[in-house]
Design a protein around this motif. Sequence first.
Motif, mmCIF file in Angstrom:
data_model
loop_
_atom_site.group_PDB
_atom_site.id
_atom_site.type_symbol
_atom_site.label_atom_id
_atom_site.label_comp_id
_atom_site.label_asym_id
_atom_site.label_seq_id
_atom_site.Cartn_x
_atom_site.Cartn_y
_atom_site.Cartn_z
ATOM 1 N N ILE A 4 13.954 19.099 -41.473
ATOM 2 C CA ILE A 4 13.801 18.221 -40.298
ATOM 3 C C ILE A 4 14.736 17.027 -40.426
ATOM 4 O O ILE A 4 14.879 16.429 -41.504
ATOM 5 C CB ILE A 4 12.373 17.663 -40.156
ATOM 6 N N HIS A 5 15.331 16.667 -39.323
ATOM 7 C CA HIS A 5 16.157 15.461 -39.209
ATOM 8 C C HIS A 5 15.660 14.681 -37.994
ATOM 9 O O HIS A 5 14.915 15.214 -37.172
ATOM 10 C CB HIS A 5 17.630 15.830 -39.051
ATOM 11 N N ALA A 6 16.079 13.443 -37.894
ATOM 12 C CA ALA A 6 15.652 12.644 -36.747
ATOM 13 C C ALA A 6 16.701 11.604 -36.403
ATOM 14 O O ALA A 6 17.320 10.998 -37.299
ATOM 15 C CB ALA A 6 14.320 11.954 -37.036
ATOM 16 N N LEU A 41 7.917 9.244 -39.300
ATOM 17 C CA LEU A 41 8.885 10.234 -39.774
ATOM 18 C C LEU A 41 8.864 10.359 -41.289
ATOM 19 O O LEU A 41 8.972 11.464 -41.836
ATOM 20 C CB LEU A 41 10.287 9.860 -39.281
ATOM 21 N N VAL A 46 10.573 13.782 -43.211
ATOM 22 C CA VAL A 46 11.833 14.072 -42.531
ATOM 23 C C VAL A 46 12.981 13.799 -43.499
ATOM 24 O O VAL A 46 13.028 12.748 -44.144
ATOM 25 C CB VAL A 46 11.961 13.224 -41.252
#
Length: 461
Positions: A4-6, A41, A46
Motif C-alpha cells: 500500500i502507498h498513499a 495510514l 502503509v
Amino acid sequence: MSKIHAVVLAAGQGTRMKSKLHKVLHPVCGKPMVQHVVDTLVAMQVEDIVVVVGHGADAVRAELGDGITYALQEKQLGTAHAVQQAEPFLLDKEGTTFLLYGDVPLLSAQTLTALRAYHEEQQAAATVLTAVLNDPTGYGRIVRDSAGEVLRIVEHKDASLQERAIKEINTGIYCFDNRKLWNALKEVKNENAQGEYYLTDCVSILRNQHEKVVGFAAADPDETMGINDRVQLADAEAYLRRRIALGHMRNGVTIIDPASTYIEADVTIGADTIIQPGSFLRGRTTIGSDCVIGPQADLTDVQVADQVSIAYAVLAEASVAANSTVGPFAYVRPGSEIGPGVKIGDFVELKNAKIGEGSKIPHLSYVGDAEIGKGVNIGCGTITVNYDGAVKHKTVVQDGAFVGCNSNLVAPVTVGKNAYVAAGSTINKDVPDDALAIARERQVNKLDYANRMPRKGKKQS
C-alpha cells in the motif's frame, strides 16, 4: 494483499478558514487534521506516505516531522497536478495507492481497509469511495453503467435533472492500481474554465482505456466530511468526539454524559473507570482502571494509575500513582510525580514536585521544586519558598516528617526524617532527623492594651 502507498494532498491555502494557521493544521480533538490522516495510514502499515505540500509547507513539515515523504506543489493547478508531484517517489512501485486529503480527517482505518479490500477483490484500476446522501446538492454524482461500474463523475453544475436525482456522490477519495494511476495522469488535460488538471478526469480516461473503475460506498457518510471553514471544523470535532467516546464506552469505560465530556484522540482509559461530566482529557493522557475522573477534571499529558480519584482539578505533564486522590480545586503542574496512596487536597498547587507514598497535602499549600518523602504530613498553608528572584531552589522533606500549618520552608532546605516543624514557622536552616524546629517570635501579651485602642462605634473620652 499488495503493498500500500498513499498520497495525501495538503497544498491548498484554505482561505475560507480565515486564519493565519494553515487549514490542515487546525486541530480536531486535539490533533491537526492532517495528522489524523497520517496516523491512520501509519496504523494501516502503509509502506510509502507522500504528503503534497504547497501553502504553509514549512509549517506542515514541522508539524508532521520526519518519517514521511514530502512533495512540493509550487503552483496550485488542480488535484491531478497535485498528485503528479508525488510521481518521482511512487512511479516504479507495485501495489495499491490511496489518494486522500489532509482536510478529511475522519476517515477510519476500517473504512480505508474495506475500500482497499474491495478494490483488490474487483481487480479494478481505480475505486472511488462514494457516499449516499439524502441531500447531494453541490456534490459530483456517481454515474454507473448497467454492470454497476463507475461510468463517469459529473459535477452538480453540469448534471442533468436525471443525474441530479442520483444520491451517490464522489467523496474525492480513491484507490488506484499504482502503475495505472501514473499512466492515466499523463492523459489529464486542463481544457476547462479554470485551466486546472482534475483528478476526476482519470475515471473517464481509464474507462476509455477499457480499464475497470468501481465505486465503494462508505458505511458512514460522515467519515468523508471535508473541512473548509470553522463551521465544518466544529461539526467534525463533534463527530469525532462522539466516536471517541463510543469507543471508550465499548471498551468498558463509563462516561456519564458524553455530550459534556471532551476526550482527545490519543487518550487511553482503562476499564471500569468513570468519567464525570465537564472533564477534559487531552494530549497523550493515560488513565488506568477503576478510576473516577471528574467532575471538571482537566488533564493534559498526564499518566494516571489504577484506582485514582481526581475531581475539579487541573493537571499537566504529571503522573499520579495508584490509590491517590487529587482535588477538589488542585493544580498539578509539569514535572510533578504523585506517589501511591497520596492525598492532594483543595487549593493545593504542585510544581516539579515528587510526593512520596502515603503523604498528605490536604489544603491551601504550594509545593514547588520539592521532594517530599513517604508518610509526610504537610499542614494547611505551607509554602515552599523556592525562588530567590534569580534561581529556583529545592526543598526536601524526608520520610515521616510533620510540617505544621502556615509554615514557610525557605529553600534550599531539608527537613529530616520524622522531624517536626512547629506551626507558623519560617524555616531557613536544615532540620535534623527527629528534631522539633520552631522559628517564630515569642508571643507577648500586653494586658489591658486593647482598651486603649480606638474602636469603631466607641465614644472617645
